[in-house]
Design a protein around this motif. Structure first.
Motif, PDB file in Angstrom:
ATOM      1  N   GLU A   1       0.837  -1.199   0.000  1.00 46.93           N
ATOM      2  CA  GLU A   1       0.000   0.000   0.000  1.00 46.93           C
ATOM      3  C   GLU A   1       0.874   1.251   0.000  1.00 46.93           C
ATOM      4  OE1 GLU A   1      -1.013  -2.782   1.661  1.00 46.93           O
ATOM      5  OE2 GLU A   1      -2.573  -3.001   0.136  1.00 46.93           O
TER       6      GLU A   1
ATOM      7  N   MET B   1      -4.716   5.691  -9.775  1.00 46.59           N
ATOM      8  CA  MET B   1      -5.061   4.266  -9.688  1.00 46.59           C
ATOM      9  C   MET B   1      -6.439   3.965 -10.278  1.00 46.59           C
ATOM     10  SD  MET B   1      -2.523   2.943  -8.084  1.00 46.59           S
ATOM     11  CE  MET B   1      -1.125   3.984  -7.776  1.00 46.59           C
ATOM     12  N   GLU B   2      -7.278   4.997 -10.378  1.00 49.39           N
ATOM     13  CA  GLU B   2      -8.627   4.762 -10.898  1.00 49.39           C
ATOM     14  C   GLU B   2      -8.624   4.591 -12.414  1.00 49.39           C
ATOM     15  OE1 GLU B   2     -11.504   4.340  -9.020  1.00 49.39           O
ATOM     16  OE2 GLU B   2      -9.953   4.224  -7.480  1.00 49.39           O
ATOM     17  N   LEU B   3      -7.557   5.050 -13.042  1.00 52.73           N
ATOM     18  CA  LEU B   3      -7.519   4.983 -14.506  1.00 52.73           C
ATOM     19  C   LEU B   3      -6.485   3.999 -15.035  1.00 52.73           C
ATOM     20  CD1 LEU B   3      -7.892   8.741 -15.517  1.00 52.73           C
ATOM     21  CD2 LEU B   3      -9.595   6.917 -15.680  1.00 52.73           C
ATOM     22  N   HIS B   4      -5.524   3.649 -14.174  1.00 54.57           N
ATOM     23  CA  HIS B   4      -4.437   2.795 -14.661  1.00 54.57           C
ATOM     24  C   HIS B   4      -4.577   1.373 -14.130  1.00 54.57           C
ATOM     25  CE1 HIS B   4      -1.970   5.980 -16.483  1.00 54.57           C
ATOM     26  NE2 HIS B   4      -2.465   6.749 -15.514  1.00 54.57           N
ATOM     27  N   ASP B   5      -3.904   0.473 -14.808  1.00 56.82           N
ATOM     28  CA  ASP B   5      -3.936  -0.949 -14.442  1.00 56.82           C
ATOM     29  C   ASP B   5      -2.593  -1.312 -13.806  1.00 56.82           C
ATOM     30  OD1 ASP B   5      -4.659  -3.682 -14.408  1.00 56.82           O
ATOM     31  OD2 ASP B   5      -3.673  -4.006 -16.348  1.00 56.82           O
ATOM     32  N   ILE B   6      -2.613  -1.461 -12.489  1.00 64.26           N
ATOM     33  CA  ILE B   6      -1.370  -1.783 -11.776  1.00 64.26           C
ATOM     34  C   ILE B   6      -1.366  -3.263 -11.438  1.00 64.26           C
ATOM     35  CG2 ILE B   6       0.072  -1.279  -9.755  1.00 64.26           C
ATOM     36  CD1 ILE B   6      -0.399   1.192 -11.405  1.00 64.26           C
ATOM     37  N   ARG B   7      -0.296  -3.949 -11.796  1.00 62.00           N
ATOM     38  CA  ARG B   7      -0.234  -5.375 -11.480  1.00 62.00           C
ATOM     39  C   ARG B   7       1.119  -5.780 -10.933  1.00 62.00           C
ATOM     40  NH1 ARG B   7      -2.118  -8.568 -16.391  1.00 62.00           N
ATOM     41  NH2 ARG B   7      -2.158  -6.579 -17.517  1.00 62.00           N
TER      42      ARG B   7
ATOM     43  N   ASP C   1      -0.039  -0.384 -16.689  1.00 63.47           N
ATOM     44  CA  ASP C   1      -0.504  -0.482 -18.081  1.00 63.47           C
ATOM     45  C   ASP C   1       0.500  -1.245 -18.947  1.00 63.47           C
ATOM     46  OD1 ASP C   1      -2.561   1.074 -17.139  1.00 63.47           O
ATOM     47  OD2 ASP C   1      -1.695   2.945 -17.877  1.00 63.47           O
TER      48      ASP C   1
ATOM     49  N   TYR D   1       7.294   7.729 -18.817  1.00 62.38           N
ATOM     50  CA  TYR D   1       5.917   7.263 -18.901  1.00 62.38           C
ATOM     51  C   TYR D   1       4.957   8.293 -18.331  1.00 62.38           C
ATOM     52  CZ  TYR D   1       1.897   4.251 -18.793  1.00 62.38           C
ATOM     53  OH  TYR D   1       0.651   3.732 -19.002  1.00 62.38           O
TER      54      TYR D   1
ATOM     55  N   ARG E   1      -8.435  -5.313  -4.988  1.00 61.34           N
ATOM     56  CA  ARG E   1      -7.475  -4.371  -4.409  1.00 61.34           C
ATOM     57  C   ARG E   1      -7.845  -2.916  -4.679  1.00 61.34           C
ATOM     58  NH1 ARG E   1      -2.180  -4.268  -2.776  1.00 61.34           N
ATOM     59  NH2 ARG E   1      -1.474  -6.255  -3.567  1.00 61.34           N
ATOM     60  N   PHE E   2      -8.255  -2.618  -5.910  1.00 60.10           N
ATOM     61  CA  PHE E   2      -8.545  -1.224  -6.246  1.00 60.10           C
ATOM     62  C   PHE E   2     -10.039  -0.920  -6.315  1.00 60.10           C
ATOM     63  CE2 PHE E   2      -4.435  -2.231  -8.259  1.00 60.10           C
ATOM     64  CZ  PHE E   2      -3.638  -1.349  -7.557  1.00 60.10           C
TER      65      PHE E   2
ATOM     66  N   VAL F   1      -5.234  -7.967 -21.060  1.00 59.15           N
ATOM     67  CA  VAL F   1      -6.238  -8.198 -20.031  1.00 59.15           C
ATOM     68  C   VAL F   1      -5.866  -7.378 -18.803  1.00 59.15           C
ATOM     69  CG1 VAL F   1      -7.395  -9.927 -18.618  1.00 59.15           C
ATOM     70  CG2 VAL F   1      -6.598 -10.523 -20.916  1.00 59.15           C
ATOM     71  N   ALA F   2      -6.686  -6.383 -18.504  1.00 56.61           N
ATOM     72  CA  ALA F   2      -6.426  -5.536 -17.345  1.00 56.61           C
ATOM     73  C   ALA F   2      -7.110  -6.139 -16.123  1.00 56.61           C
ATOM     74  CB  ALA F   2      -6.945  -4.122 -17.599  1.00 56.61           C
ATOM     75  N   ASN F   3      -6.708  -5.660 -14.960  1.00 58.30           N
ATOM     76  CA  ASN F   3      -7.265  -6.190 -13.714  1.00 58.30           C
ATOM     77  C   ASN F   3      -8.323  -5.264 -13.131  1.00 58.30           C
ATOM     78  OD1 ASN F   3      -7.524  -7.911 -11.494  1.00 58.30           O
ATOM     79  ND2 ASN F   3      -5.942  -6.834 -10.328  1.00 58.30           N
ATOM     80  N   ARG F   4      -8.887  -4.389 -13.960  1.00 54.46           N
ATOM     81  CA  ARG F   4      -9.916  -3.511 -13.426  1.00 54.46           C
ATOM     82  C   ARG F   4     -10.691  -2.835 -14.554  1.00 54.46           C
ATOM     83  NH1 ARG F   4      -8.853   1.303 -10.129  1.00 54.46           N
ATOM     84  NH2 ARG F   4     -11.054   1.426 -10.700  1.00 54.46           N
TER      85      ARG F   4
ATOM     86  N   THR G   1     -12.400   0.805 -15.690  1.00 54.47           N
ATOM     87  CA  THR G   1     -12.149   2.212 -15.371  1.00 54.47           C
ATOM     88  C   THR G   1     -13.253   3.074 -15.949  1.00 54.47           C
ATOM     89  OG1 THR G   1     -10.863   2.521 -17.389  1.00 54.47           O
ATOM     90  CG2 THR G   1      -9.639   1.899 -15.413  1.00 54.47           C
ATOM     91  N   SER G   2     -13.308   4.306 -15.459  1.00 57.24           N
ATOM     92  CA  SER G   2     -14.382   5.203 -15.894  1.00 57.24           C
ATOM     93  C   SER G   2     -14.213   5.604 -17.357  1.00 57.24           C
ATOM     94  CB  SER G   2     -14.402   6.446 -14.998  1.00 57.24           C
ATOM     95  OG  SER G   2     -13.124   7.052 -15.038  1.00 57.24           O
ATOM     96  N   ASP G   3     -12.999   5.492 -17.880  1.00 59.28           N
ATOM     97  CA  ASP G   3     -12.806   5.853 -19.297  1.00 59.28           C
ATOM     98  C   ASP G   3     -12.821   4.612 -20.191  1.00 59.28           C
ATOM     99  OD1 ASP G   3     -10.432   4.671 -18.648  1.00 59.28           O
ATOM    100  OD2 ASP G   3      -9.151   6.295 -19.378  1.00 59.28           O
TER     101      ASP G   3
ATOM    102  N   ILE H   1      -5.572   2.806 -20.174  1.00 59.03           N
ATOM    103  CA  ILE H   1      -4.816   1.556 -20.095  1.00 59.03           C
ATOM    104  C   ILE H   1      -4.387   1.115 -21.491  1.00 59.03           C
ATOM    105  CG2 ILE H   1      -4.936  -0.870 -19.430  1.00 59.03           C
ATOM    106  CD1 ILE H   1      -6.966  -0.048 -17.262  1.00 59.03           C
TER     107      ILE H   1
END
Lengths: 307, 725
Positions: free
Chosen positions: A96, A109-115, A138, A173, B185-186, B298-301, B303-305, B310
Motif C-alpha cells: 500500500e 489508480m482509478e484509470l491505470h492498471d497496476i499489477r 498499463d 511514462y 485491491r482497487f 487483459v487488465a485487472n480492473r 475504469t471510468s474511461d 490503459i
C-alpha cells in the motif's frame, strides 16, 4: 485521488523524496562510488544485514557500461538514476505504501492498471536473492519490489523490503515522453530550461566510446586485482585498532573495494574481454568479497554486534 | 454437518504456481481431516492472485469416539516395565484394569477417546498445512519466521451450518483467523463479513473478484474472441498464455489495442513472440491479410474511461518494444542481404562448449556429417552442405539474441532475403526438429540431412567428452537428440545403418578435442565416403579402441531410446530385444519394421504356437549340446528320418526355407512370418509323435540336427530365444 501531474524529471524525484520522507525514511544521498544499481549502496547491501531496524530512501546514479548507446536509443543509457527504498523489517502495508508513492507522482489508480507480476531477484555478485515482483503500470514495468531473503550469503532476519524505481523510464511514462533525451529535466519555463539530453547526451557519447573501445583493459584488470587484494587485506586486519585500542572492524572500507571490483568487472565485460567461462569465475570472486564484507559488517555495531 | 471455508489471503501469488497450490491445499487438508476421523461430502479449491481458497462441504461435526484396549505387563513385573507402560498409554496405575491372563494377573489399559469437535481438528490441520505448505519457492517477510509464497495477510476460516456459523480459531505466527475478507485491491478494497461458502462467492463477485480461474479464463477467451470478431479479425488462441493471464487478475477486463502499421512488415512470429513474452498480450490476426494487426491485453480492473488510458499505455509500451524489434530486424536484413558472412564470422568467437570448440567449428562438423547424411536422403550434396553451413548463422542475429525461441525460423527469413534457395531456409527452420515425441518431423531431403547431422554431431561430441545424461539430468538434451534421429530415420523410411556416420561424428569431434588440447588448427578430413574400418584407422591406434567402446555405448543409448519409442507403439521389450540382437541394428527403420511385424506375429495364434515349438526345440537342443559337449550343426538328412511326421517336417522346411531367407533379405518380414507360420503345424506334430532319443545314434543325431535347422531358420528372422512366453 488524482494528484496534479508532475511536469519534469526532477519533480518526480522530489515527489518521491517527499513521499518517502513522510513515510519515515531517512533520505540519504547517492553513494559516492560507481555502482551498477542502487542495491550496491551500503545503505541497502550492508544495512539489510543484522537485526537492527532501518528505513532509508535515496537516488542512486547507476552505471551499466554494456547498455551504452551513444545517447541514441530512446531508453537505454549507460548512466541512469534509480530510486531506492529499503525498510527493515518490511512493513505489513508495504504494498500500500508503494502504491501511495505511485499516486504521489501522478499515477491515478482509478484509470491505470497496476499489477504485481512474479519476478525473483538474484544478484550473483552480491550473493543475494529475494522474492517479489516487477510492478506493471498499463503493461510497463515501473518498479522492482523485493523481499530480501539473503545478502552476502546470510539469511536476512528480519527481512528488508526493497523498492527500486527506474527513474528515467518511469518519468518518461508519467510525462509522456518518447525519447529520454527529450525529457524536461527542470520545469519547462524555467530561466534555463534543461532537457535530459542537455545534461547527459554528451556524457553518454563520451562514456560509450570509452566503455566500448578505449578503456585500457590491462589497467582495468590490474585495478580489479588491486581492489580484490585491498579488500582482503583490510578484512585481515585485527578487529581491535592498535592506535585507539577500540574495536573498529573496517567493513565499509572493505566493501568499497568490493564495489570497485564489481564495477571494474562490468567495464571489462563491456570491453568484451571476458569469455563465457571466465565470466563465472569473476562473478565468483566478487561474490566472495561481498560475503566476507557481510561477515565483517555483522561484527560491527550497525550489524547488531553488542561486543 | 457443516461447510468449511478457508481463504488464505496474501500478496500476489505467481500465476504459474496457483493451480498446483490449489491441488496441494486440497490434498493436504482433506487427507489430514480424514486421518483425524472427519469425513466430508465434497471439496474444492480455487485461487486468485491474492487468495487461495478451500471449500469443504458436508463435513461431520465431530470425529467418532474411539475405544482401544492395550495389554500391559503382568502384575508382578518389575516396576520399570509398569512405568514404561503407564507412560506409553498416558494413564495412572489406578486407571488400569487387572485381568486374569494365561500367564497370570495382567494389567490392561482401556483408552477411550471421545470424538473431537470439527473446529478443533480443523484448526490443527490448517495450522499444520500452512506451516508446512509445499510451495516450490517460499519466503519470509517482516520479523516473522513463517514461510509463505509471498506475505500472508489474513486467514478466513469458518464452519457454517444451518444453525449458525463459527469462526475456526487459527493463529499462525501472529496471523489470527477471522470471518473477514476483502474485495478487489482497487475496485472494492473494503473488508466484509463472511458467513457461508455461497455468500462468500456471491459477495466476492460483487466486490469485483471472480474466484474461479476457469471462469476467469473462459471470460477472457470469450471476450477476446468477441472483440476480435466484431472487427472482422480473429484471436490467435494460446492456452498457456490464457492460463497465465487468468492467474494475474481477479477481475479480468479484456481490451483490444492497435499495432502501429509500421510494424506490419515484421514477421508474424516476431510480433507474436514479442507481445507474448514481454507483455503477455494475445495476438489478433486479420484473416484477409493474414497479418497480426491488433493485440488483446487483459487488465485487472474496469475504469471510468472504459480502459482508454490503459490501452494507450499498453500501446505505447508495445510501440517501444516493437521499435526495438524493428531495429533488430532492419539491422539483420542488412547483414542477411550482404550474404550473412558477418554472422558466420561472429560465430568463431562464440564458444559452443569449451572442450568441443566454437560454434563455427561445430557448424563445420555438421556440414561434413551432412555430406554423409545427404546420401541417405538423396539430397543434393552441395546444397545440403551449404544449408548446413548456414543453418545456425541466425544465432548471431540481433533478433535471435533477443528472442532465442525464434532461432532457425529467423534464419529462414534471412536466407530468403539473401536470395538463397528455399531448401536452405527450410533447413535452417527445420533442422532443430523434431524437438520431442510429438513434434513434426521434417520431410524435405535437405532438411532431414541437416537435422540428422546436427544431432549426430551433438551426440558424438558429448559422448566423446563423457557428458552423458544421468538420471533426470540431461542438460544438453541428448535424449531428445537421439529420439529425434530415430524419428527422422523411421518417419522418412531411411533404410541404412548409421554406425558408420556415427563413427564419422566421433572422428570429427576427436579432431576438435585434440586441436583444442594442443592448440593446433583444427583440420577435418572428409571421410563421408569411407568405411567403418577406414574411419577407425584414421582415428588412430591409440584412440580407436576407446572410441569403439564409446560408439558401442552410444548405440546402446540409441537402443534404449528406441525401446521407449517402440513401447509407446505397444511393442514389448522382449520383441524389441529379439530384433536388436539381429545384424544391422543401427538401421532403425529396419529394426522398427521387424519389431512391428514380429509383435503382430507373436500376438497371433500361429506365432504363439510356433514360439512354443521353437522354445522346445531350442531347449532340447541346448540341453543335449551341453550334455554331449558338441554342437549339432550338421545338415540333417531325410534318409535317416524314421517317422512320417519327421519326414513332413523335412518337407515343409525344404519348401519354405529359401522363401523365408529370400523374404528376410528383401526385408519383407510380413511374408517371412507368413512362411514361418507354415512350420507351426508340422513342428507341433513332430514333437507330438517323434522321440528325439533313439537307440540309433545316427537317428538321434539326425533329429537334433533337424531341430538345429528349425532354430537357424527362425533365428534368421529374429532372435526368438529372447522372446518371453
Amino acid at each position: 485521488m488524482a494528484t496534479v501531474k508532475p511536469n519534469c524529471f526532477q519533480d518526480i524525484i522530489l515527489r518521491l523524496q517527499n513521499y518517502w520522507a513522510e513515510q519515515g525514511c531517512a533520505i540519504l544521498q547517492p553513494y559516492d562510488m560507481e555502482v551498477g544499481a542502487g542495491t550496491f549502496h551500503p545503505a541497502t547491501t550492508l544495512r539489510a544485514l543484522g537485526p537492527k531496524p532501518w528505513a532509508a530512501a535515496y537516488v542512486q546514479p547507476s552505471r551499466r557500461p554494456t547498455d551504452g548507446r551513444y545517447g541514441e536509443n530512446p531508453n537505454r543509457l549507460q548512466h541512469y538514476y534509480q530510486y531506492q527504498v529499503i525498510i527493515k523489517p518490511s512493513p505489513e502495508n508495504f504494498q500500500e505504501l508503494y502504491l501511495g508513492s505511485l499516486n504521489a507522482i501522478g499515477i491515478d489508480m482509478e484509470l491505470h492498471d497496476i499489477r504485481f507480476v512474479e519476478d525473483d531477484w538474484e544478484s550473483p555478485t552480491l550473493g543475494a536473492w529475494g522474492l517479489g515482483w516487477e510492478v506493471w503500470c498499463d503493461g510497463m514495468e515501473v518498479s522492482q519490489f523485493t523481499y530480501f531473503q539473503q545478502v552476502g550469503g546470510h539469511d536476512c532476519k528480519p527481512v528488508s523490503g526493497e523498492l527500486t524505481y527506474g527513474l528515467e523510464r518511469l518519468a518518461m511514462y508519467v510525462l509522456g515522453v518518447d525519447h529520454v533525451m527529450d525529457m524536461p529535466f527542470n520545469s519547462p519555463g524555467s530561466i534555463t530550461e534543461l532537457k535530459y539530453g542537455d545534461i547527459f547526451r554528451q556524457t553518454e557519447q563520451e562514456y560509450s566510446r570509452w566503455n566500448f573501445d578505449v578503456a585500457d583493459t590491462n589497467i582495468l584488470l590490474q585495478h580489479f586485482e588491486d581492489a580484490e587484494a585491498e579488500c582482503k587485506r583490510i578484512l585481515n586486519e585485527p578487529d581491535v585498532d592498535p592506535k585507539t585500542g577500540n574495536k573498529i572492524v573496517m567493513a565499509h572500507p572493505a566493501y568499497d573495494q568490493c564495489i570497485k571490483a564489481s564495477h571494474l568487472f562490468n567495464l571489462l565485460d563491456a570491453r568484451g574481454v571476458i569469455s563465457v567461462t571466465e565470466r563465472q569465475s569473476y562473478i565468483g570472486r566478487v561474490r566472495s568479497l561481498a560475503k566476507t564484507c557481510a561477515d565483517s559488517f555483522l561484527k560491527t555495531e550497525a550489524g547488531g554486534s553488542s561486543e | 454437518m457443516a461447510d468449511l471455508l478457508l481463504e488464505l489471503f496474501s500478496e500476489e501469488i505467481p500465476a504459474i504456481m496457483q493451480n498446483k497450490a490449489c491441488e496441494d491445499l486440497n490434498n493436504v487438508v482433506t487427507n489430514a481431516l480424514v486421518e483425524a476421523g472427519l469425513t466430508y461430502n465434497s471439496s474444492k479449491s480455487l485461487s486468485t492472485p491474492r487468495r487461495l481458497c478451500l471449500m469443504i462441504e458436508g463435513l461431520i461435526n465431530k470425529s467418532p469416539d474411539t475405544r482401544e484396549e492395550r495389554k500391559g505387563p503382568r502384575v508382578d513385573a518389575p516396576e520399570q516395565a509398569l512405568n514404561g507402560f503407564l507412560r506409553g498409554v498416558g494413564l495412572t496405575i489406578d486407571q488400569l484394569e487387572v485381568r486374569d491372563d494365561k500367564k497370570g494377573k495382567t494389567y490392561f489399559a482401556i483408552i477411550e477417546k471421545e470424538g473431537r469437535f470439527a473446529s478443533e481438528i480443523v484448526s490443527e490441520v490448517i495450522n499444520d498445512a500452512v506451516n508446512n505448505f509445499p510451495w516450490p519457492k517460499s519466503m519470509r517477510w517482516g520479523s516473522k519466521s513463517l514461510k509463505w509464497v509471498r506475505p500472508l495477510h489474513s486467514i478466513l476460516c469458518i464452519l457454517s451450518a444451518e444453525d449458525g456459523v463459527e469462526t475456526v480459531k487459527v493463529e499462525i505466527d501472529g496471523i489470527k483467523s477471522s470471518n473477514l475478507t476483502a474485495g478487489h485491491r482497487f475496485m472494492s478494497p473494503d473488508h466484509f463479513t463472511v458467513s457461508s461458502i455461497e455468500q462468500y462467492q456471491k459477495d466476492l463477485k460483487k466486490s469485483y473478484v471472480i474466484l474461479d480461474a476457469h471462469e476467469r479464463a473462459d471470460h477472457i477467451l470469450e471476450d477476446a474472441k468477441n472483440l476480435a470478431f466484431a472487427q472482422g479479425l480473429e484471436l490467435v488462441e494460446d492456452i498457456n498464455l490464457l492460463n497465465e493471464v487468468a492467474g494475474l487478475v481477479e477481475y479480468p477486463v479484456v481490451l483490444m489495442g492497435e499495432i502501429s502499421k509500421e510494424f506490419f512488415e515484421l514477421p508474424a512470429e516476431v510480433l507474436m513472440t514479442s507481445m507474448k513474452e514481454h507483455q503477455k498480450f494475445f495476438s489478433v490476426r486479420n484473416p484477409k491479410s493474414n497479418r497480426i494487426e491488433k493485440f488483446i491485453t487483459v487488465a485487472n480492473r474496469a475504469t471510468s474511461d472504459n480502459g482508454e488510458t490503459i490501452i494507450a499505455g499498453n500501446q505505447k509500451v508495445l510501440f517501444a518494444r516493437l521499435s526495438d524489434a524493428k531495429f533488430f530486424w532492419e539491422n539483420d536484413l542488412r547483414i542477411a542481404k550482404a550474404g550473412m558472412n558477418e554472422w558466420s564470422e561472429k560465430l568463431n568467437k562464440v564458444t559452443f562448449h569449451n572442450k568441443l570448440g566454437s560454434q563455427s567449428e561445430r557448424i563445420k562438423r555438421i556440414s561434413f556429417i551432412a555430406s554423409a547424411t545427404s546420401r541417405l536422403t538423396n539430397a543434393d550434396m552441395e546444397l545440403t552442405n551449404k544449408a548446413a553451413m548456414l543453418c545456425k548463422v541466425d544465432l548471431s542475429s540481433e533478433m535471435v539474441g533477443e528472442f532465442a525461441k525464434l532461432q532457425g525460423l529467423m534464419g529462414s527469413y534471412y536466407a530468403a532475403e539473401a536470395g538463397l534457395p528455399i531448401e536452405i531456409g527450410n533447413a535452417s527452420k527445420e533442422h532443430y526438429s523434431p524437438q520431442g515425441p510429438t513434434d513434426a518431423v521434417p520431410s524435405a531431403p535437405v532438411s532431414i540431412s541437416v537435422a540428422l547431422a546436427d544431432k549426430i554431431d551433438t551426440l558424438t561430441g558429448f559422448w566423446l567428452i563423457d557428458e552423458k545424461p544421468t538420471g533426470s539430468k540431461d542438460p544438453f538434451a541428448l535424449r531428445r537428440a537421439a529420439l529425434g534421429i530415430i524419428r527422422l530415420v523411421i518417419d522418412n523410411e531411411i533404410n541404412e545403418p548409421l554406425e558408420c556416420i556415427l563413427a564419422y561424428g566421433f572422428y570429427l569431434n576427436s579432431i576438435a578435442v585434440q586441436s583444442l588440447e594442443d592448440k593446433s588448427q583444427t583440420k577435418y578430413i572428409d571421410l563421408s565416403n569411407n568405411s567403418l574400418e577406414q574411419i577407425f584407422e584414421l582415428i588412430g591406434e591409440g584412440h580407436s579402441k576407446k572410441t569403439k567402446g564409446i560408439l558401442r555405448d552410444l548405440i546402446s543409448f540409441f537402443h534404449d531410446r528406441l525401446k521407449v519409442y517402440l513401447r509407446d507403439q505397444n511393442i514389448n521389450h522382449d520383441v524389441i530385444d529379439a530384433c536388436l540382437a539381429m545384424p544391422n541394428n543401427t538401421n532403425f527403420s529396419l529394426l522398427a519394421k521387424r519389431a512391428k511385424v514380429l509383435q503382430e506375429f507373436c500376438d497371433s495364434d500361429d506365432g504363439k504356437n510356433l514360439l512354443q515349438g521353437f522354445k522346445r526345440a531350442n531347449n532340447i537342443l541346448s540341453a543335449e549340446e551341453k550334455k554331449d559337449g558338441v554342437s549339432y550343426e550338421g545338415t540333417p538328412e531325410i534318409n535317416y528320418a524314421q517317422i512320417d511326421e519327421e519326414r513332413s517336417l523335412f518337407k515343409i522346411l525344404d519348401e519354405n526355407e529359401s522363401d523365408i531367407i529370400d523374404y528376410i533379405n528383401k526385408q519383407d518380414f510380413k511374408s517371412a512370418m507368413g512362411a514361418l507360420a507354415n512350420l507351426r503345424l508340422p513342428i507341433d506334430l513332430f514333437f507330438e509323435n517323434v522321440q528325439i532319443n533313439s537307440d540309433s545314434k545316427i537317428v538321434r543325431r539326425n533329429r537334433l540336427c533337424l531341430l538345429n535347422r528349425i532354430r537357424l531358420i527362425m533365428k534368421s528372422a529374429a532372435d526368438f530365444t529372447l522372446i518371453e512366453n
